[in-house]
Design an enzyme around this catalytic site. Structure first.
Site, PDB file in Angstrom:
ATOM      1  N   ASP A 201      13.636   1.944  63.691  1.00 44.72           N
ATOM      2  CA  ASP A 201      12.863   2.370  64.661  1.00 44.72           C
ATOM      3  C   ASP A 201      11.612   1.404  65.182  1.00 44.72           C
ATOM      4  O   ASP A 201      10.572   1.540  65.588  1.00 44.72           O
ATOM      5  CB  ASP A 201      12.038   3.618  64.330  1.00 44.72           C
TER       6      ASP A 201
ATOM      7  N   LYS B  41      14.460  -1.689  68.734  1.00 46.44           N
ATOM      8  CA  LYS B  41      15.816  -2.315  69.172  1.00 46.44           C
ATOM      9  C   LYS B  41      16.297  -1.823  70.582  1.00 46.44           C
ATOM     10  O   LYS B  41      16.909  -2.795  71.125  1.00 46.44           O
ATOM     11  CB  LYS B  41      16.773  -2.105  68.081  1.00 46.44           C
TER      12      LYS B  41
ATOM     13  N   GLN C  71      19.616   0.961  62.874  1.00 44.47           N
ATOM     14  CA  GLN C  71      18.753   1.216  61.616  1.00 44.47           C
ATOM     15  C   GLN C  71      17.979  -0.322  61.409  1.00 44.47           C
ATOM     16  O   GLN C  71      17.854  -0.923  62.204  1.00 44.47           O
ATOM     17  CB  GLN C  71      19.690   1.368  60.315  1.00 44.47           C
TER      18      GLN C  71
ATOM     19  N   GLY D 194      18.955   6.074  66.815  1.00 46.91           N
ATOM     20  CA  GLY D 194      18.266   6.619  68.206  1.00 46.91           C
ATOM     21  C   GLY D 194      17.447   5.489  68.923  1.00 46.91           C
ATOM     22  O   GLY D 194      16.425   4.749  68.411  1.00 46.91           O
ATOM     23  N   HIS D 195      18.104   4.917  70.208  1.00 46.63           N
ATOM     24  CA  HIS D 195      17.618   3.947  70.877  1.00 46.63           C
ATOM     25  C   HIS D 195      17.064   4.278  71.983  1.00 46.63           C
ATOM     26  O   HIS D 195      17.826   5.056  72.985  1.00 46.63           O
ATOM     27  CB  HIS D 195      18.651   2.915  70.834  1.00 46.63           C
TER      28      HIS D 195
END
Ligand code: IMP
Length: 429
Positions: free
Chosen positions: A13, A16, A223, A40-41
């Site tokens: 988080d 990225k 991650q 989750g990007h």
């Protein structure tokens, strides 16, 4: 470029998605090489927001080839959903390729993820519940089903016949029930194979060919270093290697093929899920970072735990990944803080530690040793682009001092500074 890796330097988080999208402006190819839909990007282009989990972040750029490498575990439901969402918003996913060697997340992985977490009780990892751990375990135990298997009925049947009885036994033991029988699963997987037959391929050949012909290739990490299965806060980690070394095994390229390794570093620290976090703030400052930073998980919606920047984490990430540069994100969230603290060491049972230890019990007892510095005066939300146009030298003096401090302590130059969610709200040095 020509080849660059974008790696999370903390517990994920870090931003990225935004940085990959920003860098993808120069890329011909974006490659995911580990993790799955636990990632989750988030990308903001103009007023449009994209929350990607399994698709590489280059997918919203026209003309970029997006590769899901063999080291990724593919959640077919997530994949279907994300493609449908992008297409319904008028974006094409042309140029998407998936490795024939990538393992697939099946329903039993999701069920077992939940069952194992329930059995761990209070000592749970706080997983995303996406079946990541059980799927990677099966891959290593040689009980996985791979994307390429979906293209060959005979092979797939043989694999299901071998694997499914073992999984059914495990599920029975853990008291979870699969809703599908063998034939239903077989036809579902064959249907996926048919649907994706044109994009399932040997992606190692694709990536190496692109590198050989001088194309710009971006390797997108998921991650972060502190969630790495070997180097993170084990056992409170994910089940893949998140450090740069995973690029070789997860994309099928040799160690000399990555030119630049960029660590994405949030200006403060967050983590979601259980596990040690020495600089965590359970006070008003922590609450402020949560609220102003919008620190809620893209995948699970969980509130993230927030705290000060930790130089032991920064040093750990710089060393393990061989970082050649940093992108520092969310500096704007810290606008108008009077004082800022940074952990430079831990005190554990009276001993000073300057390197991040592997023992999580020791980490739970670690008391951070802080250095304090002055904060900076912020600007109004609608003035961000004006600040960006002013360039690095126009940033508040104390913010530049904070950046120089990170550079001096980590010996890694800061090349990108992100002061807002939008693609343009970024300064390159
Ligand atoms: P898993 O990857 O679902 O097995 O979860 C293991 C740990 O990694 C949990 O603490 C999750 O919250 C964390 N985690 C997994 N993926 C991400 C991510 O993309 N960002 C932040 N934390 C993550």
């Amino acid at each position: 470029m020509p080849s660059i890796a974008v790696i999370g330097a903390q517990w994920g988080d870090e931003g990225k998605g935004k940085i990959t999208d920003y860098e993808a402006g120069k890329a011909d190819m974006v490659v995911r090489y580990q993790g799955g839909s636990n990632a989750g990007h988030t990308i903001k282009v103009g007023e449009e927001v994209f929350a990607l989990h399994i698709l590489p972040s280059g997918i919203v750029r026209k003309g970029v080839v997006n590769v899901i490498g063999n080291g990724v575990i593919v959640d077919l439901i997530s994949l279907d959903r994300e493609i449908a969402d992008l297409e319904s918003r008028g974006h094409s996913v042309e140029g998407l390729k998936i490795s024939d060697r990538a393992n697939i997340i099946l329903n039993w992985h999701r069920l077992l993820d939940g069952a194992e977490e329930r059995l761990r009780g209070k000592k749970g990892v706080g997983t995303t519940g996406k079946g990541i751990g059980p799927c990677y375990s099966d891959k290593i135990a040689r009980s996985g089903i791979r994307m390429g298997d979906l293209l060959d009925r005979e092979l797939l049947e043989e694999r299901l016949d071998t694997v499914m009885p073992m999984k059914l036994k495990t599920m029975e033991m853990l008291e979870v029930r699969l809703a599908q029988n063998h034939d239903e699963l077989l036809s579902e997987l064959l249907a996926y194979g048919k649907k994706y037959s044109k994009i399932i391929t040997d992606t190692s050949v694709l990536v190496n060919d692109a590198l050989d012909s001088g194309k710009n290739v971006l390797f997108e990490g998921a991650q972060g270093t502190m969630l790495d299965i070997d180097h993170g806060t084990y056992p409170f980690v994910t089940s893949s290697n998140c450090v740069a070394g995973a690029i070789c095994t997860g994309a099928g390229v040799g160690p000399k093929r990555v030119d630049e390794i960029m660590g994405v570093l949030k200006a403060y620290t967050t983590r979601v899920g259980a596990g040690p976090f020495p600089t965590e703030l359970n006070d008003d400052t922590g609450k402020m970072l949560l609220t102003v930073g919008g620190e809620y998980g893209t995948t699970t919606g969980r509130a993230r735990r927030c705290g000060w920047l930790d130089l032991l984490v920064v040093e750990h990430a710089a060393r393990l990944n061989g970082l050649t540069q940093f992108a520092v994100t969310k500096l704007d969230v810290m606008n108008d803080m009077k004082k800022i603290k940074v952990a430079v060491a831990y005190d554990v049972d009276g001993k000073r530690l300057e390197h991040f230890p592997g023992n999580f019990k020791m980490l739970e007892r670690a008391v951070p040793v802080y250095e304090e510095m002055d904060g900076w005066k912020g600007w109004k939300a609608d003035e961000t682009m004006e600040v960006v146009r002013g360039g690095y030298e126009a940033l508040p003096k104390e913010m530049r001092q904070y950046i120089s401090y990170i550079e001096k302590r980590s010996k890694v130059p800061v090349r990108i500074i992100s002061i807002g969610k939008g693609r343009e709200e970024t300064i390159r040095r």
